[in-house]
Design a protein around this motif. Structure first.
Motif, PDB file in Angstrom:
ATOM      1  N   ILE A 138     -64.372   0.436 -43.087  1.00  0.00           N
ATOM      2  CA  ILE A 138     -64.530  -1.124 -43.079  1.00  0.00           C
ATOM      3  C   ILE A 138     -63.567  -1.702 -42.136  1.00  0.00           C
ATOM      4  N   ALA A 139     -62.171  -1.318 -41.839  1.00  0.00           N
ATOM      5  CA  ALA A 139     -61.288  -1.884 -40.994  1.00  0.00           C
ATOM      6  C   ALA A 139     -61.991  -1.529 -39.499  1.00  0.00           C
ATOM      7  N   ASN A 140     -62.398  -0.713 -39.208  1.00  0.00           N
ATOM      8  CA  ASN A 140     -63.231  -0.355 -37.909  1.00  0.00           C
ATOM      9  C   ASN A 140     -64.334  -1.450 -37.738  1.00  0.00           C
ATOM     10  N   GLU A 141     -64.962  -1.411 -38.750  1.00  0.00           N
ATOM     11  CA  GLU A 141     -66.148  -2.314 -38.580  1.00  0.00           C
ATOM     12  C   GLU A 141     -65.829  -3.777 -38.446  1.00  0.00           C
ATOM     13  N   ALA A 186     -63.815  -7.879 -44.391  1.00  0.00           N
ATOM     14  CA  ALA A 186     -62.545  -8.194 -44.941  1.00  0.00           C
ATOM     15  C   ALA A 186     -62.395  -8.499 -46.083  1.00  0.00           C
ATOM     16  N   VAL A 187     -63.259  -9.275 -46.812  1.00  0.00           N
ATOM     17  CA  VAL A 187     -63.140  -9.628 -48.206  1.00  0.00           C
ATOM     18  C   VAL A 187     -63.645  -8.399 -49.023  1.00  0.00           C
ATOM     19  N   ILE A 188     -64.512  -7.694 -48.545  1.00  0.00           N
ATOM     20  CA  ILE A 188     -64.775  -6.435 -49.407  1.00  0.00           C
ATOM     21  C   ILE A 188     -63.758  -5.563 -49.383  1.00  0.00           C
ATOM     22  N   LEU A 189     -62.900  -5.382 -48.257  1.00  0.00           N
ATOM     23  CA  LEU A 189     -61.767  -4.611 -48.296  1.00  0.00           C
ATOM     24  C   LEU A 189     -60.532  -5.087 -49.248  1.00  0.00           C
ATOM     25  N   PHE A 190     -60.528  -6.410 -49.278  1.00  0.00           N
ATOM     26  CA  PHE A 190     -59.478  -6.765 -50.107  1.00  0.00           C
ATOM     27  C   PHE A 190     -59.783  -6.674 -51.666  1.00  0.00           C
ATOM     28  N   LEU A 191     -61.218  -6.738 -51.940  1.00  0.00           N
ATOM     29  CA  LEU A 191     -61.651  -6.268 -53.398  1.00  0.00           C
ATOM     30  C   LEU A 191     -61.357  -5.067 -53.553  1.00  0.00           C
ATOM     31  N   LEU A 192     -61.560  -4.156 -52.647  1.00  0.00           N
ATOM     32  CA  LEU A 192     -61.333  -2.609 -53.136  1.00  0.00           C
ATOM     33  C   LEU A 192     -59.677  -2.377 -53.230  1.00  0.00           C
ATOM     34  N   ASN A 217     -68.077   5.621 -46.426  1.00  0.00           N
ATOM     35  CA  ASN A 217     -66.983   6.523 -45.946  1.00  0.00           C
ATOM     36  C   ASN A 217     -65.605   5.972 -46.531  1.00  0.00           C
ATOM     37  N   THR A 218     -65.349   4.580 -46.465  1.00  0.00           N
ATOM     38  CA  THR A 218     -64.113   4.132 -46.844  1.00  0.00           C
ATOM     39  C   THR A 218     -63.588   4.781 -48.221  1.00  0.00           C
ATOM     40  N   ILE A 219     -64.738   4.796 -49.087  1.00  0.00           N
ATOM     41  CA  ILE A 219     -64.621   5.394 -50.371  1.00  0.00           C
ATOM     42  C   ILE A 219     -64.213   6.664 -50.568  1.00  0.00           C
ATOM     43  N   VAL A 220     -64.931   7.590 -49.544  1.00  0.00           N
ATOM     44  CA  VAL A 220     -64.307   8.788 -49.426  1.00  0.00           C
ATOM     45  C   VAL A 220     -63.035   8.919 -49.084  1.00  0.00           C
ATOM     46  N   TRP A 221     -62.544   8.270 -47.821  1.00  0.00           N
ATOM     47  CA  TRP A 221     -61.266   8.220 -47.322  1.00  0.00           C
ATOM     48  C   TRP A 221     -60.179   8.217 -48.656  1.00  0.00           C
ATOM     49  N   VAL A 222     -60.424   7.037 -49.438  1.00  0.00           N
ATOM     50  CA  VAL A 222     -59.604   6.724 -50.730  1.00  0.00           C
ATOM     51  C   VAL A 222     -59.608   7.731 -51.640  1.00  0.00           C
ATOM     52  N   LEU A 223     -60.716   8.473 -51.809  1.00  0.00           N
ATOM     53  CA  LEU A 223     -60.928   9.437 -52.651  1.00  0.00           C
ATOM     54  C   LEU A 223     -60.157  10.834 -52.329  1.00  0.00           C
ATOM     55  N   ILE A 224     -60.144  11.002 -51.261  1.00  0.00           N
ATOM     56  CA  ILE A 224     -59.883  12.339 -50.805  1.00  0.00           C
ATOM     57  C   ILE A 224     -58.187  12.288 -50.195  1.00  0.00           C
TER      58      ILE A 224
END
Length: 429
Positions: free
Chosen positions: A384-387, A404-410, A206-213
């Motif tokens: 991710i932020a909500n989770e 949080a680390v996954i979000l930082f890597l993205l 879902n986070t990837i979909v947000w950042v693509l659209i």
């Protein structure tokens, strides 16, 4: 002629008035920093023994929260003002400046002792502060005081960066390899859990979909507005209307769109704008935020609505900066409006496009308010932020840190790309 007068004559471009000389020999002033540090430490220890610091701290904690906030703000302002004043007076000579240094070397360790309740830290800060003043005075005599002043000006910002960003980042990375209570090292178990649970995988997707659209649509719509509204009769009014959602917080925007998506059963009076329009055209009201995966796209619309105004303002200013001569030359070559836009305008605003895309991309990756306010992450809409918040609320500190680390890597590749583009633009200029 005194040494102060000589210094004033040697730097005619300086606007600083001559400072009175203290009359002290140079040699003792080079070691005054060490003496001040020792005196400051001794006085701090004496004050700590004289006062019951635990009682003082408890008394401060009993204040009204507003008073505590005021104390923190006043303390921060005093710290910054003290740093600036210290940087300004450090290279100067004179008894008054020496007394100010003495006061700083006493008050700063005492403040450290009050906040940290640690004699060791207070002594260390006093020693470092005294040694710093000693080095500052010595280097200023060698004609290198500007370097120390530069370090002094950057030090408050650097300390805030370390305390507010670097240290929490290191602690978060460490916590991602620990269990929920942070007492036992579990290696990559938290990351394995993230990428093996269907709900967690859906969160990342879902986070990837947000950042693509969201960035692509917001930038495209904002660019279209900037092109078509530019130089129109009511340009400023149109821009105000489009930019207005930027003045609303994400929570406020989410509440507005919850009313737009609101659902009531067939035959009931609809309070949601979208369902009312559907009923007017003879359709059945829909539960827009329940059906996956379309509910995620309906949430993305809120971010697009907010960020379009930002994209329009930035790109409109960039378009106005495209040289008119280039557009006229392209028109004389027989190009149509679309060709001029693609071959002249877009290359001219490329750097602004990158800034807008990367800024909205980062906002999309860390979006939290919209999801939390509208669905709380239910019905496969979590990001991710909500989770991160959900896991932390459920006392799963390790899993929250892993998200949080996954979000930082993205976010990291976007930041690196933006920094490289800015560097290239600087080299071209």
């Amino acid at each position: 002629m005194s040494s102060t007068t000589l210094r004033a004559q040697e730097s005619p471009g300086s606007t600083r008035p001559p400072q009175p000389d203290s009359g002290w020999p140079p040699a003792p002033k080079l070691v005054i920093g060490g003496i001040i540090a020792a005196a400051g430490i001794a006085l701090v220890l004496y004050l700590a023994y004289f006062f019951n610091l635990t009682r003082v701290l408890n008394l401060v904690g009993e204040f009204h929260p507003f008073v505590q906030v005021v104390l923190v703000v006043v303390g921060f302002v005093a710290f910054v003002a003290g740093m600036l004043y210290l940087i300004d007076i450090a290279p100067r000579s004179g008894k008054i400046y020496t007394l100010v240094r003495l006061g700083i070397c006493v008050l700063v360790p005492f403040a450290v002792l009050l906040f940290l309740n640690s004699f060791e830290w207070a002594a260390a800060v006093g020693a470092v502060l005294g040694a710093g003043l000693f080095l500052l005075d010595y280097r200023s005599r060698k004609g290198k005081g500007y370097l120390i002043q530069l370090v002094g000006f950057l030090l408050p910002a650097f300390l805030l960066l370390v305390i507010g960003l670097i240290l929490p980042s290191i602690q978060t990375v460490g916590a991602s390899f620990m269990n929920s209570s942070g007492e036992r090292f579990v290696g990559f178990d938290n990351f394995i859990w993230v990428f093996t649970q269907p709900a967690a995988i859906r969160t990342v997707l879902n986070t990837i979909v947000w950042v693509l659209i969201a960035p692509a649509v917001s930038t495209a719509v904002g660019l279209a507005y900037a092109v078509f509204i530019d130089k129109s009769r009511g340009e400023k009014y149109y821009k105000v209307l489009v930019f207005m959602p930027m003045a609303i917080s994400f929570v406020g925007a989410s509440i507005i769109w919850r009313f737009i998506y609101a659902y009531r059963g067939p035959g009931e009076t609809q309070i949601g704008l979208l369902n009312q329009i559907v009923v007017w055209f003879g359709g059945e009201p829909q539960q827009w935020l329940l059906d996956s995966p379309m509910n995620t796209f309906f949430l993305i619309v809120v971010l697009i609505w907010v960020q379009t105004g930002f994209a329009m303002v930035i790109l409109s200013a960039a378009i106005k900066g495209v040289p008119t001569e280039q557009l006229e030359a392209a028109e004389l070559d027989g190009t149509n409006a679309w060709q001029r836009f693609i071959n002249v305008v877009v290359p001219g605003i490329r750097s602004s496009l990158i800034v807008v895309l990367t800024t909205i991309s980062i906002a999309s990756l860390k979006v939290f308010d919209i999801v939390r306010t509208m669905t709380a992450g239910n019905n496969d809409t979590s990001v991710i932020a909500n989770e991160m918040y959900t896991q932390f609320k459920n006392f799963e500190g390790g899993r929250s840190a892993a998200f949080a680390v996954i979000l930082f890597l993205l976010v990291l590749p976007i930041v690196i790309y933006n920094a490289r583009q800015i560097k290239k633009q600087r080299e071209i200029r």
